[in-house]
Scaffold this motif. Structure first.
Motif, PDB file in Angstrom:
ATOM      1  N   GLN A 274      60.236  -0.254  34.400  1.00  0.00           N
ATOM      2  CA  GLN A 274      61.186  -0.914  35.308  1.00  0.00           C
ATOM      3  C   GLN A 274      60.554  -1.270  36.649  1.00  0.00           C
ATOM      4  O   GLN A 274      61.117  -0.991  37.711  1.00  0.00           O
ATOM      5  CB  GLN A 274      62.436  -0.053  35.475  1.00  0.00           C
ATOM      6  CG  GLN A 274      63.098   0.139  34.129  1.00  0.00           C
ATOM      7  CD  GLN A 274      64.447   0.815  34.192  1.00  0.00           C
ATOM      8  OE1 GLN A 274      64.949   1.129  35.260  1.00  0.00           O
ATOM      9  NE2 GLN A 274      65.044   1.042  33.056  1.00  0.00           N
ATOM     10  N   CYS A 275      59.381  -1.866  36.588  1.00  0.00           N
ATOM     11  CA  CYS A 275      58.714  -2.365  37.793  1.00  0.00           C
ATOM     12  C   CYS A 275      58.520  -3.873  37.673  1.00  0.00           C
ATOM     13  O   CYS A 275      59.049  -4.485  36.748  1.00  0.00           O
ATOM     14  CB  CYS A 275      57.398  -1.616  37.988  1.00  0.00           C
ATOM     15  SG  CYS A 275      57.713   0.055  38.602  1.00  0.00           S
ATOM     16  N   ASN A 276      57.763  -4.434  38.604  1.00  0.00           N
ATOM     17  CA  ASN A 276      57.718  -5.904  38.697  1.00  0.00           C
ATOM     18  C   ASN A 276      56.313  -6.489  38.716  1.00  0.00           C
ATOM     19  O   ASN A 276      56.093  -7.511  39.356  1.00  0.00           O
ATOM     20  CB  ASN A 276      58.482  -6.332  39.969  1.00  0.00           C
ATOM     21  CG  ASN A 276      59.964  -6.093  39.799  1.00  0.00           C
ATOM     22  OD1 ASN A 276      60.593  -6.667  38.923  1.00  0.00           O
ATOM     23  ND2 ASN A 276      60.509  -5.204  40.619  1.00  0.00           N
ATOM     24  N   LEU A 277      55.378  -5.838  38.032  1.00  0.00           N
ATOM     25  CA  LEU A 277      54.022  -6.385  37.999  1.00  0.00           C
ATOM     26  C   LEU A 277      53.968  -7.569  37.029  1.00  0.00           C
ATOM     27  O   LEU A 277      54.809  -7.677  36.133  1.00  0.00           O
ATOM     28  CB  LEU A 277      53.018  -5.311  37.570  1.00  0.00           C
ATOM     29  CG  LEU A 277      52.996  -4.036  38.416  1.00  0.00           C
ATOM     30  CD1 LEU A 277      51.898  -3.095  37.927  1.00  0.00           C
ATOM     31  CD2 LEU A 277      52.783  -4.376  39.889  1.00  0.00           C
ATOM     32  N   THR A 278      52.969  -8.430  37.234  1.00  0.00           N
ATOM     33  CA  THR A 278      52.774  -9.552  36.313  1.00  0.00           C
ATOM     34  C   THR A 278      51.331  -9.526  35.796  1.00  0.00           C
ATOM     35  O   THR A 278      50.487  -8.774  36.301  1.00  0.00           O
ATOM     36  CB  THR A 278      53.021 -10.914  37.004  1.00  0.00           C
ATOM     37  OG1 THR A 278      51.943 -11.160  37.907  1.00  0.00           O
ATOM     38  CG2 THR A 278      54.348 -10.949  37.751  1.00  0.00           C
ATOM     39  N   LEU A 279      51.075 -10.394  34.822  1.00  0.00           N
ATOM     40  CA  LEU A 279      49.718 -10.503  34.274  1.00  0.00           C
ATOM     41  C   LEU A 279      48.736 -10.850  35.387  1.00  0.00           C
ATOM     42  O   LEU A 279      47.600 -10.362  35.402  1.00  0.00           O
ATOM     43  CB  LEU A 279      49.671 -11.605  33.200  1.00  0.00           C
ATOM     44  CG  LEU A 279      49.876 -11.185  31.750  1.00  0.00           C
ATOM     45  CD1 LEU A 279      51.164 -10.436  31.549  1.00  0.00           C
ATOM     46  CD2 LEU A 279      49.785 -12.366  30.806  1.00  0.00           C
ATOM     47  N   LYS A 280      49.201 -11.690  36.322  1.00  0.00           N
ATOM     48  CA  LYS A 280      48.312 -12.132  37.411  1.00  0.00           C
ATOM     49  C   LYS A 280      47.864 -10.939  38.256  1.00  0.00           C
ATOM     50  O   LYS A 280      46.682 -10.776  38.544  1.00  0.00           O
ATOM     51  CB  LYS A 280      49.069 -13.149  38.270  1.00  0.00           C
ATOM     52  CG  LYS A 280      48.236 -13.810  39.324  1.00  0.00           C
ATOM     53  CD  LYS A 280      48.991 -15.002  39.939  1.00  0.00           C
ATOM     54  CE  LYS A 280      48.259 -15.531  41.150  1.00  0.00           C
ATOM     55  NZ  LYS A 280      48.321 -14.622  42.307  1.00  0.00           N
ATOM     56  N   GLY A 281      48.819 -10.073  38.601  1.00  0.00           N
ATOM     57  CA  GLY A 281      48.495  -8.918  39.453  1.00  0.00           C
ATOM     58  C   GLY A 281      47.520  -7.971  38.759  1.00  0.00           C
ATOM     59  O   GLY A 281      46.472  -7.611  39.315  1.00  0.00           O
ATOM     60  N   LEU A 282      47.850  -7.586  37.535  1.00  0.00           N
ATOM     61  CA  LEU A 282      46.953  -6.660  36.813  1.00  0.00           C
ATOM     62  C   LEU A 282      45.617  -7.335  36.519  1.00  0.00           C
ATOM     63  O   LEU A 282      44.567  -6.695  36.554  1.00  0.00           O
ATOM     64  CB  LEU A 282      47.635  -6.149  35.536  1.00  0.00           C
ATOM     65  CG  LEU A 282      48.739  -5.118  35.820  1.00  0.00           C
ATOM     66  CD1 LEU A 282      49.623  -4.879  34.599  1.00  0.00           C
ATOM     67  CD2 LEU A 282      48.156  -3.782  36.300  1.00  0.00           C
ATOM     68  N   GLY A 283      45.660  -8.656  36.290  1.00  0.00           N
ATOM     69  CA  GLY A 283      44.420  -9.412  36.065  1.00  0.00           C
ATOM     70  C   GLY A 283      43.514  -9.368  37.293  1.00  0.00           C
ATOM     71  O   GLY A 283      42.287  -9.249  37.174  1.00  0.00           O
ATOM     72  N   GLU A 284      44.117  -9.448  38.481  1.00  0.00           N
ATOM     73  CA  GLU A 284      43.305  -9.368  39.714  1.00  0.00           C
ATOM     74  C   GLU A 284      42.617  -8.015  39.820  1.00  0.00           C
ATOM     75  O   GLU A 284      41.471  -7.916  40.261  1.00  0.00           O
ATOM     76  CB  GLU A 284      44.176  -9.629  40.952  1.00  0.00           C
ATOM     77  CG  GLU A 284      44.514 -11.091  41.140  1.00  0.00           C
ATOM     78  CD  GLU A 284      45.441 -11.354  42.328  1.00  0.00           C
ATOM     79  OE1 GLU A 284      45.255 -10.719  43.389  1.00  0.00           O
ATOM     80  OE2 GLU A 284      46.355 -12.185  42.180  1.00  0.00           O
ATOM     81  N   CYS A 285      43.327  -6.956  39.422  1.00  0.00           N
ATOM     82  CA  CYS A 285      42.715  -5.607  39.445  1.00  0.00           C
ATOM     83  C   CYS A 285      41.523  -5.568  38.487  1.00  0.00           C
ATOM     84  O   CYS A 285      40.460  -5.032  38.815  1.00  0.00           O
ATOM     85  CB  CYS A 285      43.734  -4.532  39.055  1.00  0.00           C
ATOM     86  SG  CYS A 285      45.166  -4.458  40.147  1.00  0.00           S
ATOM     87  N   ILE A 286      41.700  -6.126  37.306  1.00  0.00           N
ATOM     88  CA  ILE A 286      40.611  -6.098  36.302  1.00  0.00           C
ATOM     89  C   ILE A 286      39.424  -6.929  36.793  1.00  0.00           C
ATOM     90  O   ILE A 286      38.264  -6.532  36.639  1.00  0.00           O
ATOM     91  CB  ILE A 286      41.133  -6.589  34.923  1.00  0.00           C
ATOM     92  CG1 ILE A 286      42.195  -5.626  34.379  1.00  0.00           C
ATOM     93  CG2 ILE A 286      39.978  -6.747  33.916  1.00  0.00           C
ATOM     94  CD1 ILE A 286      41.809  -4.165  34.277  1.00  0.00           C
ATOM     95  N   ASN A 287      39.705  -8.086  37.416  1.00  0.00           N
ATOM     96  CA  ASN A 287      38.596  -8.903  37.939  1.00  0.00           C
ATOM     97  C   ASN A 287      37.809  -8.151  39.000  1.00  0.00           C
ATOM     98  O   ASN A 287      36.585  -8.231  39.058  1.00  0.00           O
ATOM     99  CB  ASN A 287      39.125 -10.225  38.495  1.00  0.00           C
ATOM    100  CG  ASN A 287      39.252 -11.270  37.395  1.00  0.00           C
ATOM    101  OD1 ASN A 287      38.529 -11.205  36.384  1.00  0.00           O
ATOM    102  ND2 ASN A 287      40.159 -12.208  37.567  1.00  0.00           N
ATOM    103  N   LYS A 288      38.527  -7.397  39.815  1.00  0.00           N
ATOM    104  CA  LYS A 288      37.850  -6.602  40.853  1.00  0.00           C
ATOM    105  C   LYS A 288      36.967  -5.530  40.187  1.00  0.00           C
ATOM    106  O   LYS A 288      35.837  -5.291  40.595  1.00  0.00           O
ATOM    107  CB  LYS A 288      38.926  -5.964  41.740  1.00  0.00           C
ATOM    108  CG  LYS A 288      38.432  -5.011  42.757  1.00  0.00           C
ATOM    109  CD  LYS A 288      38.697  -5.544  44.146  1.00  0.00           C
ATOM    110  CE  LYS A 288      37.984  -4.687  45.160  1.00  0.00           C
ATOM    111  NZ  LYS A 288      37.542  -5.408  46.314  1.00  0.00           N
ATOM    112  N   ILE A 289      37.522  -4.896  39.159  1.00  0.00           N
ATOM    113  CA  ILE A 289      36.757  -3.866  38.435  1.00  0.00           C
ATOM    114  C   ILE A 289      35.508  -4.496  37.802  1.00  0.00           C
ATOM    115  O   ILE A 289      34.407  -3.933  37.865  1.00  0.00           O
ATOM    116  CB  ILE A 289      37.668  -3.200  37.374  1.00  0.00           C
ATOM    117  CG1 ILE A 289      38.686  -2.296  38.077  1.00  0.00           C
ATOM    118  CG2 ILE A 289      36.852  -2.424  36.333  1.00  0.00           C
ATOM    119  CD1 ILE A 289      39.811  -1.782  37.202  1.00  0.00           C
TER     120      ILE A 289
END
Ligand code: V1P
Ligand code: CA
Ligand code: ZN
Length: 332
Positions: A274-289
């Motif tokens: 019940q949160c509001n993350l999107t593919l874009k947000g998690l994708g940015e984290c993965i790109n940083k990693i």
């Protein structure tokens, strides 16, 4: 073997693994949905990916983290008749109840599941691959002698234990919306494994641990990091905090390898998170990693809106492979 794998990203897959994972009560058929979407986007025919069939874990590998009592119990329950309602107190003591009902062939499932992450860890440890994806692993709640939160065995801890024989320092990043308590508990006394979990921390939200002042113990003090987030967290907050914390950790800890749990239950429309993350947000984290350019094991985890979880992991696969996803949704 190593020549074939050289410079390739390994994708862990076997029919057995998906068949076992498809039977998990809280995630019925999710593994097939994920794998079908990844395959039908043609990600597995890219030139920089190789599909690796994992082997089962041995009993010794399972017992390298879990207690003999717990693994012996799973073994004795392998042929348990799940149609009979004969759960004993002993089962409940080992976490086999509400969230982790006894499933058919539970020991075979445990060996197959742990084997998938053990195989992934061995590829990294032997430097055969620099990046490995196992969307069927990532079961962060299982404890030494009990199942918890849909996790029967902790493949992550066992994979990290193997990797730690070859990499001096490892960072474990847990993006699942739940606290990575099982992995944290396993390494909270270690200064070689830094665990970093981002999670929702609010009254009654499972597993109710992971406060910001939970920082590790003894030699491991300051090597456990917890980022508790408010209910309904959105991309901007999550990504801003992630960027700041991850940059600081990478700069200061000097890790030689990463293990990343990419649970998809923080995504908008997930019934548990019940949160509001999107593919874009998690994708940015993965790109940083990915920019850290370290040997990395990417794992799955939670995700209870199955189509959205499949979309996330197909998208993350495309980021890892550095290829664009077709705009056309596969017919299949
Ligand atoms: O809240 C609990 C139990 C109830 N006890 C007092 C604790 N369990 C949660 C477990 C969530 C597990 C998340 C796993 C992961 O991090 C990694 C794979 O994503 C729970 C919930 C819930 N809403 O939090 N169990 C169930 N719902 C559940 C639903 C249907 C049938 C059985 C269990
Ligand atoms: Ca987490
Ligand atoms: Zn979760």
């Amino acid at each position: 073997m190593s020549e074939i794998l050289k410079n390739k990203i390994a994708y862990i897959y076997s029919d057995d693994l998906v068949t076992h994972c498809d039977k998990l009560p809280a995630m019925k058929n999710r593994a097939s949905i994920v794998h079908d979407l990844v395959r039908n986007y043609n990600l597995l025919s890219q030139e920089n990916i190789v599909v690796v069939k994992p082997r089962d874990a041995t009993e010794d590998e399972l017992k390298s983290f879990h207690s003999s009592d717990y693994i012996d119990l799973l073994k004795s329950l392998n042929s348990f008749d799940t149609s009979l309602d004969n759960i004993e107190d002993n089962h409940l003591e080992f976490g086999l109840g509400y969230d982790n009902v006894i499933i058919e062939n539970v020991f075979d499932f445990a060996s197959c599941l742990v084997g998938s992450s053990v195989s992934a860890a061995r590829l990294l440890a032997a430097k055969k691959c620099k990046t490995v994806i196992n969307w069927f692993g990532g079961w962060h709640h299982a404890q030494r002698d009990s199942a918890a939160g849909f996790c029967y065995v902790n493949d992550i801890v066992i994979a990290i234990q193997i990797m730690s024989k070859f990499f001096d320092k490892i960072i474990y990043v847990d993006l699942d919306i739940h606290h990575g308590d099982g992995v944290q508990n396993a390494f909270e006394y270690s200064s070689k494994i830094l665990t970093l979990s981002f999670h929702k921390y609010s009254q009654g939200f499972f597993p109710n641990t992971g406060n910001i002042d939970d920082i590790g113990q003894s030699q491991g003090k300051y090597y456990t990091m917890n980022i508790p987030l408010k209910d309904g967290v959105c991309d901007k907050t999550y990504v801003d905090i992630f960027n700041e914390v991850f940059s600081m950790v990478i700069e200061n800890f000097k890790a030689e390898a990463l293990v990343v749990q990419c649970g998809g239950d923080g995504l908008i429309e997930d019934p548990l998170g019940q949160c509001n993350l999107t593919l874009k947000g998690l994708g940015e984290c993965i790109n940083k990693i990915l920019k850290s350019d370290l040997p990395t094991l990417f794992l799955g985890g939670g995700g209870y809106n199955f189509p959205n979880t499949a979309r996330l992991w197909a998208y993350l696969t495309s980021l890892i492979l550095k290829t664009d996803l077709s705009n056309d949704i596969p017919d299949t």
